[in-house]
Design an enzyme around this catalytic site. Structure first.
Site, PDB file in Angstrom:
ATOM      1  CE  LYS A 162      66.359   5.058  -2.850  1.00  0.00           C
ATOM      2  NZ  LYS A 162      67.441   4.618  -3.741  1.00  0.00           N
TER       3      LYS A 162
HETATM    4  O1  G3P Z   1      68.927   4.951  -6.635  1.00  0.00           O
HETATM    5  C1  G3P Z   1      67.944   4.875  -7.598  1.00  0.00           C
HETATM    6  C2  G3P Z   1      68.303   5.298  -8.978  1.00  0.00           C
HETATM    7  O2  G3P Z   1      69.202   6.341  -8.982  1.00  0.00           O
HETATM    8  C3  G3P Z   1      68.433   4.260 -10.026  1.00  0.00           C
HETATM    9  O3  G3P Z   1      69.129   4.660 -11.179  1.00  0.00           O
HETATM   10  O4  G3P Z   1      70.231   4.262 -13.359  1.00  0.00           O
HETATM   11  O5  G3P Z   1      69.134   2.341 -12.143  1.00  0.00           O
HETATM   12  O6  G3P Z   1      67.757   4.118 -13.217  1.00  0.00           O
HETATM   13  P1  G3P Z   1      69.061   3.787 -12.536  1.00  0.00           P
END
Ligand code: G3P
Length: 223
Positions: free
Chosen positions: A91
């Site tokens: 990533k």
């Molecule tokens: O993996 C990245 C992503 O899904 C982050 O989610 O909830 O931290 O915005 P969030």
């Protein structure tokens, strides 16, 4: 539609994998930080070992994120992460340095997940840099009063126009409706936190219907 779980928690990954609906895993440094018990003693080797453990549980792509900012350093880390297991997807953030790293790594056969994507132009760049996945963060856009799912719709349309093979991986999912909308748009992958995976199962009519069936099943005598 593929379902990935968005977590670094091994118990959650095992539980979702046991359901038989899991196609892969995404992690990021914040998700890893949540599961680290002794932050002062968690080395980069420990991080790589943790990714290796995830790969032993799930037979599918496992995204592991670089933790550096320059293209040069991202390439070094990306190569190390990709060497952990053939299922590791590296990533990289959608920055100028990230693009350079993506281009280099994907050119050497390493699969890339372009992360922190918040605009259609960033998604076009990810595809042109050879990313295997692009990760629009829908929840974080919703958080700033911008419709996250509209971005997914734009990316899917643009990728169809040019037959880009980069898969659209909807990230930052916060609730079941995000999953429904991603599926209706035709996104390739939804990466979903364990809590939301559990919510996908629930319906009150299933619960009340099951209770009635169990009550009525009392007339059927065992054996
Ligand atoms: O993996 C990245 C992503 O899904 C982050 O989610 O909830 O931290 O915005 P969030």
């Amino acid at each position: 539609m593929k379902f990935f779980i968005d977590t670094a928690d091994l118990d959650e990954i095992r539980a979702a994998n046991d359901l038989g609906i899991l196609d892969g895993v995404t992690t990021n440094p914040s998700l890893v930080a949540k599961i680290v018990q002794e932050p002062d003693n968690f080395s980069y080797e420990d991080f790589k070992n943790h990714i290796a453990k995830i790969c032993q549980i799930v037979n599918g792509p496992v995204s592991a994120e670089v933790t550096t900012l320059t293209a040069e350093e991202m390439v070094v880390q990306g190569e190390e992460l990709a060497a952990i297991d053939e299922n590791v997807v590296v990533k990289c953030p959608l920055t100028l340095e990230g693009l350079k790293a993506m281009h280099h790594l994907s050119g050497n056969g390493i699969r890339i997940n372009a992360t922190l994507v918040f605009s259609p132009t960033q998604a076009i760049l990810a595809a042109k840099a050879g990313a295997s996945y692009v990760s629009p963060f829908v929840g974080r856009l919703d958080d700033i009063s911008t419709e996250g799912m509209a971005l997914v719709d734009q990316i899917v349309g643009i990728y169809e126009n040019y037959r880009f093979t980069t898969e659209v991986l909807v990230a930052s999912i916060r609730h079941p409706q995000h999953v429904v909308e991603a599926a209706m748009i035709g996104a390739d992958v939804a990466t979903i936190p364990f809590k939301v995976i559990s919510q996908l199962v629930k319906h009150p009519l299933t619960d009340t219907g099951l209770k009635r069936f169990m009550d009525d099943a009392a007339v059927i005598k065992n054996g």
